[in-house]
Design an enzyme around this catalytic site. Structure first.
Site, PDB file in Angstrom:
ATOM      1  N   CYS A   1       3.274   0.420  -2.622  1.00 21.26           N
ATOM      2  CA  CYS A   1       4.024   1.590  -3.097  1.00 21.26           C
ATOM      3  C   CYS A   1       5.480   1.567  -2.590  1.00 21.26           C
ATOM      4  O   CYS A   1       6.264   0.759  -3.047  1.00 21.26           O
ATOM      5  CB  CYS A   1       3.278   2.860  -2.713  1.00 21.26           C
ATOM      6  SG  CYS A   1       3.776   4.292  -3.675  1.00 21.26           S
TER       7      CYS A   1
ATOM      8  N   HIS B   1      -2.597   1.954  -4.169  1.00 20.23           N
ATOM      9  CA  HIS B   1      -2.835   1.982  -2.720  1.00 20.23           C
ATOM     10  C   HIS B   1      -4.201   1.411  -2.351  1.00 20.23           C
ATOM     11  O   HIS B   1      -5.182   2.169  -2.272  1.00 20.23           O
ATOM     12  CB  HIS B   1      -2.787   3.440  -2.239  1.00 20.23           C
ATOM     13  CG  HIS B   1      -1.414   4.007  -2.155  1.00 20.23           C
ATOM     14  ND1 HIS B   1      -0.656   3.957  -1.009  1.00 20.23           N
ATOM     15  CD2 HIS B   1      -0.651   4.629  -3.081  1.00 20.23           C
ATOM     16  CE1 HIS B   1       0.514   4.533  -1.237  1.00 20.23           C
ATOM     17  NE2 HIS B   1       0.549   4.942  -2.480  1.00 20.23           N
TER      18      HIS B   1
ATOM     19  N   GLU C   1      -5.290   0.558   0.500  1.00 21.44           N
ATOM     20  CA  GLU C   1      -5.772   1.086   1.789  1.00 21.44           C
ATOM     21  C   GLU C   1      -6.495   2.417   1.612  1.00 21.44           C
ATOM     22  O   GLU C   1      -7.228   2.846   2.494  1.00 21.44           O
ATOM     23  CB  GLU C   1      -4.598   1.206   2.772  1.00 21.44           C
ATOM     24  CG  GLU C   1      -3.692   2.422   2.628  1.00 21.44           C
ATOM     25  CD  GLU C   1      -2.728   2.360   1.449  1.00 21.44           C
ATOM     26  OE1 GLU C   1      -2.857   1.454   0.606  1.00 21.44           O
ATOM     27  OE2 GLU C   1      -1.835   3.239   1.363  1.00 21.44           O
TER      28      GLU C   1
END
Lengths: 83, 234
Positions: free
Chosen positions: B88, B204, B206
């Site tokens: 990002c 994302h 994660e």
């Protein structure tokens, strides 16, 4: 001392979503003759030197290195001496 | 041997803890935070430039973070073949540094978008994707400026060198404008550099690692990195 004004604009070939959205607002308000609204950035600052050439060099490098993204933006600047 | 992930903390970053949590607590690798003013990458095997709003996204996303002292070291690390993952805002920083080509614009809708999206894995032959067996993965996005732009020549070169890694798609893997959340050119969601050691992606991973969140496709990216990391050093 010099005062610099830098205008950063998207290249004409690149879509400007902000400009488009604002223009929709213009149409709603009845500004029917408004066309091709483009939004850029206005950046002003002072350069603390009495040497015009040095000031211009600094403004140019600042604009190239940080203030604009060469992939999609162009910039123009003016500088004027201030007391 | 466990790989060590270094998560850079920029002022304004807000996904640094997510990246640390995913790699260290969920996946069990080593992880360390690295403050942006440091110049020591702490012998990390992988550097993560996390998501968030470095320097408030003022001027342009990633434009100021590019000049943080740590970035000089990250650029050297990347140029020497070190593995760098930009997520990002991290992707936006990679574009500003020139480690990856192109630039970001505001989403076509001008809205901040936060939702799960499907990504077609266009290139499974990278150190970031080799553990992904399926063609499509599901990972959340959360950004206001993820509308990737590059000129025709750059796109052609990305395509010719298989540098486009992820494209926004349908659940079945259909890539079309209908499934493009932000107006990104060619539905691009993630690209890799020519050498294959630097990946930038808007979604994302994660945030899709912990089984408690009912989505784990993001962990495949970290697992791929972990599996590939020591291969070249042997």
């Amino acid at each position: 001392m010099f005062k610099a004004v830098v205008i950063v604009k998207r290249r004409p070939t690149i879509l400007d979503p902000e400009g488009k959205a604002v223009e929709q607002g213009a149409k709603l308000l009845g500004f029917n003759n408004v066309k091709n609204t483009r939004i850029g950035k206005y950046i002003e600052f002072f350069v603390d030197t009495n040497d015009r050439e040095a000031a211009e060099k600094e403004v140019l490098e600042y604009s190239q290195k940080l203030l604009s993204n060469p992939i999609m933006e162009d910039f123009e600047y003016t500088i004027e001496e201030v007391k | 041997m466990k790989p060590k992930f270094g998560v850079i903390i920029f002022p304004g970053a807000n996904c640094d803890h997510d990246a640390y949590y995913a790699t260290k607590k969920v996946l069990g690798y080593n992880a360390e935070f690295i403050w942006h003013k440091e110049r020591d990458l702490k012998d990390c095997d992988v550097i993560i430039l996390p998501g968030g709003f470095s320097y408030g996204d003022y001027l342009r996303t990633g434009a100021i973070a590019k000049f943080s002292p740590v970035m000089e070291e990250v650029i050297k690390f990347a140029n020497n073949g070190g593995i760098v993952l930009g997520i990002c805002n991290g992707f936006q920083i990679l574009l500003e540094t020139g480690l990856l080509p192109g630039a970001m614009q505001k989403n076509r809708s001008l809205k901040f978008i936060c939702k799960d999206v499907y990504l077609k894995v266009e290139n499974k032959n990278t150190i970031f994707t080799s553990s992904i067996k399926q063609d499509v993965i599901k990972i959340p996005i959360a950004h206001g400026e993820g509308n990737y732009y590059a000129d025709d020549e750059t796109i052609k070169s990305l395509e010719e060198n298989n540098q486009i890694v992820f494209k926004y798609s349908s659940k079945e893997g259909k890539v079309s404008s209908e499934f493009n959340p932000n107006g990104s050119i060619k539905n691009i969601a993630g690209i890799i550099n020519k050498n294959g050691n630097v990946l930038g992606m808007m979604p994302h991973p994660e945030r899709a690692c912990d089984p408690i969140l009912k989505r784990t496709d993001g962990s495949l990216i970290f697992k791929s990195i972990a599996e590939n990391i020591f291969v070249n050093q042997k």
